[in-house]
Design a protein around this motif. Structure first.
Motif, PDB file in Angstrom:
ATOM      1  N   HIS A   4       0.863  -1.184   0.000  1.00  0.00           N
ATOM      2  CA  HIS A   4       0.000   0.000   0.000  1.00  0.00           C
ATOM      3  C   HIS A   4       0.897   1.230   0.000  1.00  0.00           C
ATOM      4  O   HIS A   4       1.746   1.378   0.881  1.00  0.00           O
ATOM      5  CB  HIS A   4      -0.892   0.012   1.238  1.00  0.00           C
ATOM      6  N   GLY A   5       0.722   2.097  -0.978  1.00  0.00           N
ATOM      7  CA  GLY A   5       1.565   3.278  -1.088  1.00  0.00           C
ATOM      8  C   GLY A   5       0.800   4.565  -0.848  1.00  0.00           C
ATOM      9  O   GLY A   5      -0.373   4.688  -1.208  1.00  0.00           O
ATOM     10  N   GLN A   6       1.508   5.499  -0.216  1.00  0.00           N
ATOM     11  CA  GLN A   6       0.973   6.830   0.030  1.00  0.00           C
ATOM     12  C   GLN A   6       1.993   7.837  -0.471  1.00  0.00           C
ATOM     13  O   GLN A   6       3.189   7.642  -0.305  1.00  0.00           O
ATOM     14  CB  GLN A   6       0.731   7.035   1.527  1.00  0.00           C
ATOM     15  N   ARG A   7       1.509   8.901  -1.081  1.00  0.00           N
ATOM     16  CA  ARG A   7       2.390   9.914  -1.663  1.00  0.00           C
ATOM     17  C   ARG A   7       1.902  11.296  -1.276  1.00  0.00           C
ATOM     18  O   ARG A   7       0.713  11.595  -1.334  1.00  0.00           O
ATOM     19  CB  ARG A   7       2.393   9.755  -3.180  1.00  0.00           C
ATOM     20  N   SER A  72       5.096   6.078  12.089  1.00  0.00           N
ATOM     21  CA  SER A  72       3.819   5.386  12.155  1.00  0.00           C
ATOM     22  C   SER A  72       3.003   5.902  13.322  1.00  0.00           C
ATOM     23  O   SER A  72       3.539   6.172  14.391  1.00  0.00           O
ATOM     24  CB  SER A  72       4.044   3.891  12.335  1.00  0.00           C
ATOM     25  N   ALA A  73       1.704   5.999  13.092  1.00  0.00           N
ATOM     26  CA  ALA A  73       0.761   6.358  14.148  1.00  0.00           C
ATOM     27  C   ALA A  73      -0.449   5.441  13.993  1.00  0.00           C
ATOM     28  O   ALA A  73      -0.594   4.759  12.981  1.00  0.00           O
ATOM     29  CB  ALA A  73       0.349   7.827  14.021  1.00  0.00           C
ATOM     30  N   ALA A  74      -1.313   5.414  14.971  1.00  0.00           N
ATOM     31  CA  ALA A  74      -2.486   4.538  14.917  1.00  0.00           C
ATOM     32  C   ALA A  74      -3.378   4.837  13.721  1.00  0.00           C
ATOM     33  O   ALA A  74      -3.997   3.944  13.164  1.00  0.00           O
ATOM     34  CB  ALA A  74      -3.288   4.655  16.207  1.00  0.00           C
ATOM     35  N   SER A  75      -3.431   6.093  13.300  1.00  0.00           N
ATOM     36  CA  SER A  75      -4.312   6.484  12.204  1.00  0.00           C
ATOM     37  C   SER A  75      -3.602   6.558  10.856  1.00  0.00           C
ATOM     38  O   SER A  75      -4.197   6.961   9.872  1.00  0.00           O
ATOM     39  CB  SER A  75      -4.960   7.831  12.520  1.00  0.00           C
ATOM     40  N   GLY A  76      -2.323   6.187  10.792  1.00  0.00           N
ATOM     41  CA  GLY A  76      -1.614   6.211   9.517  1.00  0.00           C
ATOM     42  C   GLY A  76      -0.179   6.663   9.663  1.00  0.00           C
ATOM     43  O   GLY A  76       0.367   6.708  10.763  1.00  0.00           O
ATOM     44  N   ILE A  77       0.403   7.017   8.558  1.00  0.00           N
ATOM     45  CA  ILE A  77       1.778   7.488   8.509  1.00  0.00           C
ATOM     46  C   ILE A  77       1.757   9.010   8.585  1.00  0.00           C
ATOM     47  O   ILE A  77       1.010   9.668   7.874  1.00  0.00           O
ATOM     48  CB  ILE A  77       2.477   7.050   7.207  1.00  0.00           C
ATOM     49  N   VAL A  78       2.575   9.563   9.459  1.00  0.00           N
ATOM     50  CA  VAL A  78       2.685  11.014   9.618  1.00  0.00           C
ATOM     51  C   VAL A  78       3.967  11.466   8.937  1.00  0.00           C
ATOM     52  O   VAL A  78       5.031  10.893   9.168  1.00  0.00           O
ATOM     53  CB  VAL A  78       2.706  11.402  11.113  1.00  0.00           C
ATOM     54  N   VAL A  79       3.861  12.474   8.077  1.00  0.00           N
ATOM     55  CA  VAL A  79       5.021  13.011   7.369  1.00  0.00           C
ATOM     56  C   VAL A  79       5.150  14.489   7.712  1.00  0.00           C
ATOM     57  O   VAL A  79       4.161  15.227   7.702  1.00  0.00           O
ATOM     58  CB  VAL A  79       4.869  12.853   5.836  1.00  0.00           C
ATOM     59  N   GLU A  95      -2.425   7.810  -3.632  1.00  0.00           N
ATOM     60  CA  GLU A  95      -2.242   6.475  -3.098  1.00  0.00           C
ATOM     61  C   GLU A  95      -2.242   5.467  -4.240  1.00  0.00           C
ATOM     62  O   GLU A  95      -2.732   5.740  -5.333  1.00  0.00           O
ATOM     63  CB  GLU A  95      -3.299   6.136  -2.051  1.00  0.00           C
ATOM     64  N   ALA A  96      -1.657   4.310  -3.965  1.00  0.00           N
ATOM     65  CA  ALA A  96      -1.590   3.233  -4.952  1.00  0.00           C
ATOM     66  C   ALA A  96      -1.436   1.917  -4.201  1.00  0.00           C
ATOM     67  O   ALA A  96      -0.985   1.888  -3.057  1.00  0.00           O
ATOM     68  CB  ALA A  96      -0.413   3.446  -5.900  1.00  0.00           C
ATOM     69  N   THR A  97      -1.806   0.834  -4.856  1.00  0.00           N
ATOM     70  CA  THR A  97      -1.626  -0.505  -4.314  1.00  0.00           C
ATOM     71  C   THR A  97      -1.020  -1.363  -5.412  1.00  0.00           C
ATOM     72  O   THR A  97      -1.412  -1.258  -6.576  1.00  0.00           O
ATOM     73  CB  THR A  97      -2.983  -1.095  -3.866  1.00  0.00           C
ATOM     74  N   TRP A  98      -0.039  -2.191  -5.051  1.00  0.00           N
ATOM     75  CA  TRP A  98       0.619  -3.067  -6.016  1.00  0.00           C
ATOM     76  C   TRP A  98       1.189  -4.271  -5.290  1.00  0.00           C
ATOM     77  O   TRP A  98       1.094  -4.374  -4.076  1.00  0.00           O
ATOM     78  CB  TRP A  98       1.691  -2.317  -6.806  1.00  0.00           C
ATOM     79  N   PHE A 116      -6.309   9.523   2.653  1.00  0.00           N
ATOM     80  CA  PHE A 116      -5.865   8.158   2.416  1.00  0.00           C
ATOM     81  C   PHE A 116      -6.941   7.176   2.863  1.00  0.00           C
ATOM     82  O   PHE A 116      -7.488   7.296   3.959  1.00  0.00           O
ATOM     83  CB  PHE A 116      -4.553   7.869   3.149  1.00  0.00           C
ATOM     84  N   THR A 117      -7.246   6.195   2.023  1.00  0.00           N
ATOM     85  CA  THR A 117      -8.328   5.258   2.315  1.00  0.00           C
ATOM     86  C   THR A 117      -7.857   4.021   3.072  1.00  0.00           C
ATOM     87  O   THR A 117      -8.671   3.342   3.679  1.00  0.00           O
ATOM     88  CB  THR A 117      -9.017   4.801   1.014  1.00  0.00           C
ATOM     89  N   ILE A 118      -6.591   3.722   3.066  1.00  0.00           N
ATOM     90  CA  ILE A 118      -6.105   2.485   3.673  1.00  0.00           C
ATOM     91  C   ILE A 118      -6.386   2.430   5.175  1.00  0.00           C
ATOM     92  O   ILE A 118      -6.583   1.362   5.741  1.00  0.00           O
ATOM     93  CB  ILE A 118      -4.601   2.274   3.376  1.00  0.00           C
ATOM     94  N   PHE A 119      -6.438   3.575   5.842  1.00  0.00           N
ATOM     95  CA  PHE A 119      -6.674   3.598   7.279  1.00  0.00           C
ATOM     96  C   PHE A 119      -8.100   4.005   7.642  1.00  0.00           C
ATOM     97  O   PHE A 119      -8.385   4.257   8.799  1.00  0.00           O
ATOM     98  CB  PHE A 119      -5.689   4.544   7.970  1.00  0.00           C
ATOM     99  N   ASN A 120      -8.998   4.069   6.680  1.00  0.00           N
ATOM    100  CA  ASN A 120     -10.380   4.506   6.963  1.00  0.00           C
ATOM    101  C   ASN A 120     -11.081   3.629   7.978  1.00  0.00           C
ATOM    102  O   ASN A 120     -11.930   4.101   8.729  1.00  0.00           O
ATOM    103  CB  ASN A 120     -11.215   4.563   5.679  1.00  0.00           C
TER     104      ASN A 120
END
Length: 125
Positions: A4-7, A72-79, A95-98, A116-120
């Protein structure tokens, strides 16, 4: 292995910066930073919860440092991206998935998103 990718896209004057994070639920994580489409930093490994990159950067007032911190955080990646200590806000999210660790999707496979939908599933109404 499904990845799972986030940009995050940042605009710094006439320079475009992308910060990419990708992970699998099995514990693999990989990150990279691209400046005007060219990769300047990359890393990957198992069970990584924090990563940072630093790059020299020419600012209007002289040499500076671009710092990128991810954790990393409970709700996702913090940048957090800073230039000379000042926080820079992202312009867009993607976002992307591969499948396959270590690789990245093509530029056309990144989908623009507002959130981001991965952590919804972690968010409650």
């Amino acid at each position: 292995m499904k990845i799972h990718g986030q940009r995050w896209r940042y605009q710094l004057a006439n320079t475009e910066l992308y910060v990419d994070n990708a992970f699998s639920w099995f514990g693999w994580a990989q990150e990279r930073a691209l400046v005007n489409g060219k990769m300047v930093q990359s890393a990957g490994g198992w069970l990584i919860f924090r990563r940072s990159f630093k790059e020299s950067w020419l600012t209007p007032t002289g040499d500076g440092e671009l710092t990128i911190a991810m954790h990393s955080a409970a709700s996702g990646i913090v940048v957090e991206v800073k230039l000379g200590g000042a926080v820079i806000e992202h312009e867009e999210l993607f976002e992307a998935t591969w499948h396959g660790r270590g690789g990245w999707p093509s530029e056309l496979d990144w989908n623009r998103t507002e959130q981001f939908t991965i952590f919804n599933f972690l968010k409650r109404d």
